[in-house]
Design a protein around this motif. Structure first.
Motif, PDB file in Angstrom:
ATOM      1  N   GLU A 181       5.929 -37.251  10.179  1.00  0.00           N
ATOM      2  CA  GLU A 181       7.219 -36.575  10.005  1.00  0.00           C
ATOM      3  C   GLU A 181       8.327 -37.271  10.795  1.00  0.00           C
ATOM      4  N   ASN A 182       7.991 -37.847  11.941  1.00  0.00           N
ATOM      5  CA  ASN A 182       8.988 -38.584  12.711  1.00  0.00           C
ATOM      6  C   ASN A 182       9.375 -39.882  12.016  1.00  0.00           C
ATOM      7  N   LEU A 183       8.365 -40.551  11.435  1.00  0.00           N
ATOM      8  CA  LEU A 183       8.625 -41.828  10.767  1.00  0.00           C
ATOM      9  C   LEU A 183       9.302 -41.640   9.410  1.00  0.00           C
ATOM     10  N   PHE A 184       8.943 -40.564   8.719  1.00  0.00           N
ATOM     11  CA  PHE A 184       9.432 -40.346   7.362  1.00  0.00           C
ATOM     12  C   PHE A 184       9.952 -38.910   7.230  1.00  0.00           C
ATOM     13  N   PRO A 185      11.141 -38.642   7.761  1.00  0.00           N
ATOM     14  CA  PRO A 185      11.660 -37.268   7.761  1.00  0.00           C
ATOM     15  C   PRO A 185      11.948 -36.714   6.366  1.00  0.00           C
ATOM     16  N   GLN A 186      11.913 -37.584   5.359  1.00  0.00           N
ATOM     17  CA  GLN A 186      12.166 -37.131   3.995  1.00  0.00           C
ATOM     18  C   GLN A 186      10.916 -36.636   3.280  1.00  0.00           C
ATOM     19  N   LEU A 187       9.765 -36.642   3.952  1.00  0.00           N
ATOM     20  CA  LEU A 187       8.518 -36.269   3.292  1.00  0.00           C
ATOM     21  C   LEU A 187       8.573 -34.856   2.722  1.00  0.00           C
ATOM     22  N   ASP A 188       8.019 -34.725   1.509  1.00  0.00           N
ATOM     23  CA  ASP A 188       7.873 -33.408   0.887  1.00  0.00           C
ATOM     24  C   ASP A 188       6.507 -32.801   1.174  1.00  0.00           C
ATOM     25  N   ILE A 189       5.467 -33.635   1.204  1.00  0.00           N
ATOM     26  CA  ILE A 189       4.108 -33.112   1.368  1.00  0.00           C
ATOM     27  C   ILE A 189       3.218 -34.136   2.053  1.00  0.00           C
ATOM     28  N   ILE A 190       2.341 -33.631   2.929  1.00  0.00           N
ATOM     29  CA  ILE A 190       1.322 -34.445   3.579  1.00  0.00           C
ATOM     30  C   ILE A 190      -0.042 -33.899   3.169  1.00  0.00           C
ATOM     31  N   PHE A 191      -0.856 -34.757   2.581  1.00  0.00           N
ATOM     32  CA  PHE A 191      -2.225 -34.400   2.233  1.00  0.00           C
ATOM     33  C   PHE A 191      -3.125 -34.708   3.426  1.00  0.00           C
ATOM     34  N   ILE A 192      -3.977 -33.757   3.799  1.00  0.00           N
ATOM     35  CA  ILE A 192      -4.900 -33.957   4.910  1.00  0.00           C
ATOM     36  C   ILE A 192      -6.318 -33.821   4.367  1.00  0.00           C
ATOM     37  N   GLU A 193      -6.988 -34.959   4.230  1.00  0.00           N
ATOM     38  CA  GLU A 193      -8.343 -34.979   3.677  1.00  0.00           C
ATOM     39  C   GLU A 193      -9.364 -34.861   4.790  1.00  0.00           C
ATOM     40  N   SER A 194     -10.212 -33.864   4.697  1.00  0.00           N
ATOM     41  CA  SER A 194     -11.283 -33.695   5.666  1.00  0.00           C
ATOM     42  C   SER A 194     -12.362 -34.746   5.450  1.00  0.00           C
ATOM     43  N   GLY A 195     -13.121 -35.032   6.507  1.00  0.00           N
ATOM     44  CA  GLY A 195     -14.357 -35.767   6.316  1.00  0.00           C
ATOM     45  C   GLY A 195     -15.318 -34.916   5.512  1.00  0.00           C
ATOM     46  N   GLY A 196     -16.286 -35.534   4.860  1.00  0.00           N
ATOM     47  CA  GLY A 196     -17.240 -34.783   4.057  1.00  0.00           C
ATOM     48  C   GLY A 196     -18.011 -33.785   4.909  1.00  0.00           C
ATOM     49  N   ASP A 197     -18.032 -32.538   4.476  1.00  0.00           N
ATOM     50  CA  ASP A 197     -18.656 -31.484   5.256  1.00  0.00           C
ATOM     51  C   ASP A 197     -19.451 -30.573   4.331  1.00  0.00           C
ATOM     52  N   ASN A 198     -19.879 -29.434   4.836  1.00  0.00           N
ATOM     53  CA  ASN A 198     -20.692 -28.522   4.034  1.00  0.00           C
ATOM     54  C   ASN A 198     -19.864 -27.367   3.486  1.00  0.00           C
ATOM     55  N   LEU A 199     -20.539 -26.388   2.883  1.00  0.00           N
ATOM     56  CA  LEU A 199     -19.837 -25.293   2.220  1.00  0.00           C
ATOM     57  C   LEU A 199     -19.183 -24.325   3.193  1.00  0.00           C
ATOM     58  N   ALA A 200     -19.446 -24.477   4.474  1.00  0.00           N
ATOM     59  CA  ALA A 200     -18.831 -23.611   5.481  1.00  0.00           C
ATOM     60  C   ALA A 200     -17.497 -24.157   5.974  1.00  0.00           C
ATOM     61  N   SER A 201     -17.106 -25.325   5.505  1.00  0.00           N
ATOM     62  CA  SER A 201     -15.911 -25.992   6.016  1.00  0.00           C
ATOM     63  C   SER A 201     -14.641 -25.317   5.508  1.00  0.00           C
ATOM     64  N   THR A 202     -13.793 -24.900   6.441  1.00  0.00           N
ATOM     65  CA  THR A 202     -12.490 -24.327   6.103  1.00  0.00           C
ATOM     66  C   THR A 202     -11.427 -24.966   6.988  1.00  0.00           C
ATOM     67  N   PHE A 203     -10.166 -24.860   6.570  1.00  0.00           N
ATOM     68  CA  PHE A 203      -9.048 -25.398   7.334  1.00  0.00           C
ATOM     69  C   PHE A 203      -8.368 -24.292   8.140  1.00  0.00           C
ATOM     70  N   SER A 204      -7.883 -24.644   9.315  1.00  0.00           N
ATOM     71  CA  SER A 204      -7.020 -23.748  10.072  1.00  0.00           C
ATOM     72  C   SER A 204      -5.638 -23.731   9.423  1.00  0.00           C
ATOM     73  N   TYR A 205      -5.069 -22.544   9.297  1.00  0.00           N
ATOM     74  CA  TYR A 205      -3.715 -22.457   8.761  1.00  0.00           C
ATOM     75  C   TYR A 205      -2.666 -22.816   9.808  1.00  0.00           C
ATOM     76  N   ASP A 206      -3.093 -23.150  11.014  1.00  0.00           N
ATOM     77  CA  ASP A 206      -2.187 -23.789  11.969  1.00  0.00           C
ATOM     78  C   ASP A 206      -1.960 -25.246  11.594  1.00  0.00           C
ATOM     79  N   LEU A 207      -2.896 -25.806  10.832  1.00  0.00           N
ATOM     80  CA  LEU A 207      -2.809 -27.205  10.418  1.00  0.00           C
ATOM     81  C   LEU A 207      -2.210 -27.350   9.030  1.00  0.00           C
ATOM     82  N   VAL A 208      -2.631 -26.516   8.085  1.00  0.00           N
ATOM     83  CA  VAL A 208      -2.191 -26.658   6.695  1.00  0.00           C
ATOM     84  C   VAL A 208      -1.536 -25.371   6.207  1.00  0.00           C
ATOM     85  N   ASP A 209      -0.730 -25.520   5.175  1.00  0.00           N
ATOM     86  CA  ASP A 209      -0.133 -24.362   4.506  1.00  0.00           C
ATOM     87  C   ASP A 209      -1.075 -23.806   3.440  1.00  0.00           C
ATOM     88  N   SER A 210      -1.914 -24.668   2.910  1.00  0.00           N
ATOM     89  CA  SER A 210      -2.820 -24.303   1.826  1.00  0.00           C
ATOM     90  C   SER A 210      -3.916 -25.350   1.785  1.00  0.00           C
TER      91      SER A 210
END
Length: 205
Positions: free
Chosen positions: A91-120
């Motif tokens: 965000e500092n380098l590219f303040p015009q960004l609309d969206i950042i994709f955050i790809e997790s490492g491969g995990d199991n069916l229990a893997s969820t994201f914190s909503y402190d990190l992502v919007d969805s």
């Protein structure tokens, strides 16, 4: 005031097609004038980031590979500090960004994201893993904002009952969205892009 980019998590087991999905959906978003960046997570390498950089659809500076050094879910749920710092750098380098994709490492069916990190977040499974995945009702599968069931073309080759998957996925998702995709033919990808645009690019604030 600095514009903050929307953040979308991409999670799922190893080999489910997380990176392949990004390779398919990001170029059309770029063509529509949407400003994109990517953060990938790998245990001890930047393999997925390097793969995405090699595709050439984004400047390499817009793709950051995070080496988590721990279980993949730790870096996206329990302690997402490394990913939050990478978000801040982008965000500092590219303040015009609309969206950042955050790809997790491969995990199991229990893997969820914190909503402190992502919007969805999207959780991807693949038909090649068998038609019993929905019945296992992992938190990643049941709680994600969108489930993508990928590699639907493999069903007849691995003895998976795609109709059973459709029935049980709908049952255990309890009305939450599901999209069936084939990254080779493009089937379902427009629906994923529409979800992203509606949920994140046009749907936040």
């Amino acid at each position: 005031m600095t514009k903050l980019a929307a953040r979308l998590g991409i999670g799922g087991p190893v080999g489910s097609g997380k990176t392949a999905l990004l390779e398919c959906i990001i170029p059309p978003l770029i063509e529509q004038g949407i400003e994109v960046a990517i953060i990938t997570n790998d245990l001890l390498t930047t393999e997925d980031a390097d793969r995405l950089k090699s595709q050439g659809f984004l400047p390499s500076e817009r793709i950051i590979g995070v080496e988590t050094g721990s279980c993949p879910h730790t870096a996206i749920r329990e302690d997402p500090t490394m990913n939050l710092l990478a978000v801040q750098d982008l965000e500092n380098l590219f303040p015009q960004l609309d969206i950042i994709f955050i790809e997790s490492g491969g995990d199991n069916l229990a893997s969820t994201f914190s909503y402190d990190l992502v919007d969805s977040y999207i959780f991807i499974i693949d038909v090649g893993a068998g038609d019993d995945i929905p019945r296992k009702k992992g938190p990643g599968f049941s709680q994600a904002d969108l489930v993508v069931i990928n590699k639907i073309d493999l069903a007849p080759y691995v003895g998976a009952n795609l109709e059973l998957i459709r029935q049980e996925a709908a049952l255990y998702r309890q009305g939450k969205p599901i999209i069936y995709t084939n990254c080779k033919t493009g089937e379902g990808l427009e629906d994923v892009i529409e979800f992203i645009k509606t949920k994140l690019l046009f749907g936040l604030n």
